[in-house]
Design a protein around this motif. Structure first.
Motif, short mmCIF file in Angstrom:
data_model
loop_
_atom_site.label_atom_id
_atom_site.label_comp_id
_atom_site.label_asym_id
_atom_site.label_seq_id
_atom_site.Cartn_x
_atom_site.Cartn_y
_atom_site.Cartn_z
N GLU A 22 0.83 -1.20 0.00
CA GLU A 22 0.00 0.00 0.00
C GLU A 22 0.86 1.26 0.00
OE1 GLU A 22 -2.71 -0.34 3.30
OE2 GLU A 22 -3.69 -2.10 2.42
N TYR A 23 1.96 1.22 0.76
CA TYR A 23 2.85 2.38 0.82
C TYR A 23 3.42 2.68 -0.56
CZ TYR A 23 6.90 5.29 1.88
OH TYR A 23 7.83 6.29 1.88
N PHE A 24 4.00 1.67 -1.20
CA PHE A 24 4.60 1.89 -2.51
C PHE A 24 3.55 2.21 -3.57
CE2 PHE A 24 8.22 -0.09 -0.39
CZ PHE A 24 9.25 0.75 -0.81
N ALA A 25 2.40 1.56 -3.51
CA ALA A 25 1.33 1.84 -4.47
C ALA A 25 0.86 3.30 -4.33
CB ALA A 25 0.17 0.88 -4.27
N SER A 26 0.83 3.81 -3.10
CA SER A 26 0.39 5.19 -2.89
C SER A 26 1.37 6.19 -3.52
CB SER A 26 0.23 5.49 -1.40
OG SER A 26 1.49 5.64 -0.76
N LEU A 27 2.58 5.72 -3.81
CA LEU A 27 3.60 6.57 -4.43
C LEU A 27 3.70 6.32 -5.94
CD1 LEU A 27 6.28 6.20 -1.64
CD2 LEU A 27 4.82 8.18 -2.08
N GLY A 28 2.74 5.56 -6.47
CA GLY A 28 2.69 5.36 -7.91
C GLY A 28 3.31 4.07 -8.42
N TRP A 29 3.82 3.23 -7.51
CA TRP A 29 4.38 1.95 -7.93
C TRP A 29 3.26 0.99 -8.28
CZ3 TRP A 29 9.61 0.20 -7.70
CH2 TRP A 29 10.52 1.15 -7.22
N ARG A 30 3.49 0.13 -9.25
CA ARG A 30 2.59 -0.99 -9.53
C ARG A 30 3.16 -2.17 -8.73
NH1 ARG A 30 2.77 -1.59 -15.05
NH2 ARG A 30 4.11 -3.39 -14.90
N VAL A 31 2.38 -2.68 -7.78
CA VAL A 31 2.87 -3.65 -6.82
C VAL A 31 2.10 -4.96 -6.94
CG1 VAL A 31 3.22 -4.14 -4.36
CG2 VAL A 31 3.47 -1.80 -5.21
N ALA A 32 2.85 -6.07 -6.97
CA ALA A 32 2.27 -7.41 -6.89
C ALA A 32 2.71 -7.99 -5.55
CB ALA A 32 2.77 -8.29 -8.03
N LEU A 33 1.81 -8.73 -4.91
CA LEU A 33 2.10 -9.32 -3.60
C LEU A 33 2.03 -10.83 -3.66
CD1 LEU A 33 -0.11 -7.07 -1.27
CD2 LEU A 33 2.33 -6.83 -1.74
N SER A 34 2.87 -11.46 -2.86
CA SER A 34 2.88 -12.90 -2.73
C SER A 34 3.17 -13.24 -1.27
CB SER A 34 3.97 -13.50 -3.62
OG SER A 34 4.10 -14.88 -3.35
N VAL A 35 2.50 -14.26 -0.74
CA VAL A 35 2.76 -14.67 0.64
C VAL A 35 3.52 -15.99 0.72
CG1 VAL A 35 0.86 -13.34 1.67
CG2 VAL A 35 0.46 -15.70 0.91
N THR A 36 3.87 -16.55 -0.45
CA THR A 36 4.69 -17.76 -0.48
C THR A 36 5.80 -17.60 -1.52
OG1 THR A 36 3.46 -18.95 -2.20
CG2 THR A 36 2.69 -19.22 0.09
N ALA A 37 6.90 -18.26 -1.26
CA ALA A 37 8.01 -18.24 -2.21
C ALA A 37 7.59 -18.90 -3.52
CB ALA A 37 9.22 -18.94 -1.62
N GLU A 38 6.84 -19.97 -3.41
CA GLU A 38 6.42 -20.69 -4.61
C GLU A 38 5.59 -19.79 -5.52
OE1 GLU A 38 6.82 -23.76 -1.27
OE2 GLU A 38 5.97 -21.77 -1.46
N ASP A 39 4.69 -19.02 -4.92
CA ASP A 39 3.86 -18.11 -5.71
C ASP A 39 4.72 -17.02 -6.36
OD1 ASP A 39 1.40 -17.01 -6.72
OD2 ASP A 39 1.48 -15.52 -5.12
N ALA A 40 5.67 -16.46 -5.60
CA ALA A 40 6.55 -15.43 -6.15
C ALA A 40 7.36 -15.97 -7.32
CB ALA A 40 7.48 -14.90 -5.06
N ILE A 41 7.90 -17.17 -7.17
CA ILE A 41 8.67 -17.80 -8.24
C ILE A 41 7.78 -18.03 -9.46
CG2 ILE A 41 9.86 -19.93 -8.92
CD1 ILE A 41 10.95 -19.97 -5.96
N GLY A 42 6.56 -18.47 -9.22
CA GLY A 42 5.62 -18.66 -10.32
C GLY A 42 5.34 -17.37 -11.06
N LEU A 43 5.13 -16.28 -10.33
CA LEU A 43 4.89 -14.99 -10.97
C LEU A 43 6.08 -14.55 -11.81
CD1 LEU A 43 3.16 -13.11 -8.01
CD2 LEU A 43 2.08 -13.82 -10.15
N LEU A 44 7.29 -14.77 -11.28
CA LEU A 44 8.49 -14.40 -12.04
C LEU A 44 8.60 -15.22 -13.32
CD1 LEU A 44 11.01 -14.09 -9.07
CD2 LEU A 44 10.11 -12.21 -10.47
N HIS A 45 8.32 -16.50 -13.24
CA HIS A 45 8.42 -17.36 -14.42
C HIS A 45 7.29 -17.11 -15.43
CE1 HIS A 45 11.97 -19.70 -13.52
NE2 HIS A 45 11.58 -19.72 -12.25
N GLN A 46 6.20 -16.50 -14.95
CA GLN A 46 5.11 -16.16 -15.86
C GLN A 46 5.35 -14.82 -16.55
OE1 GLN A 46 1.53 -16.33 -13.47
NE2 GLN A 46 1.96 -18.44 -12.86
N GLY A 47 6.49 -14.18 -16.22
CA GLY A 47 6.85 -12.95 -16.91
C GLY A 47 6.46 -11.67 -16.21
N LEU A 48 6.25 -11.69 -14.90
CA LEU A 48 5.86 -10.49 -14.17
C LEU A 48 6.87 -9.36 -14.37
CD1 LEU A 48 3.87 -9.12 -12.21
CD2 LEU A 48 5.32 -9.95 -10.35
N ALA A 49 8.15 -9.62 -14.32
CA ALA A 49 9.24 -8.67 -14.59
C ALA A 49 9.22 -7.40 -13.74
CB ALA A 49 9.27 -8.32 -16.08
#
Length: 130
Positions: A22-49
């Motif tokens: 929320e802090y970074f989004a309020s400053l104009g960042w586009r933020v994706a959240l993950s609560v597991t490493a597996e999900d974060a790795i999946g997002l990276l491999h899906q091309g989140l960049a």
């Protein structure tokens, strides 16, 4: 003018992940959240960049080191420019480089301090690229 800055935050402390997001989004960042490493790795491999990856060090069976390793192994075009490790475990004589990250923070984290460091790092990278 400035392109939207992007970030992936991975922390099993959902409240902290949401607060940082929320802090970074309020400053104009586009933020994706993950609560597991597996999900974060999946997002990276899906091309989140994301330009910036923030990951907790200890987040379950697959920890932050694996998230960092997977991010560093991505093709340069989609690899995060900046990788940040956050941890709730006090560590002595440990540096960010020990975890193949660019920045290391021990919780509790002051988001404005983190923002200043992120902005400085990204500005330095942009200047070096010119």
């Amino acid at each position: 003018m400035n392109a939207t800055r992007t970030m992936l935050i991975c922390d099993d402390e959902e409240e902290l992940a949401n607060e940082l997001g929320e802090y970074f989004a309020s400053l104009g960042w586009r933020v994706a959240l993950s609560v597991t490493a597996e999900d974060a790795i999946g997002l990276l491999h899906q091309g989140l960049a994301p330009q910036v990856l923030i990951t907790d060090l200890r987040i379950g069976a697959v920890d932050g080191r694996q998230v960092v390793a997977e991010a560093r192994a991505l093709p340069e075009a989609i690899r995060p420019i900046l990788i940040v490790i956050i941890t709730g475990h006090v560590m002595h004589n440990v540096a960010a480089a020990d975890y193949d990250s660019d920045l290391l923070y021990v919780k509790p984290i002051d988001p404005s301090d983190m923002l200043g460091d992120i902005d400085s790092f990204l500005a330095g990278r942009a200047k070096a690229a010119d």
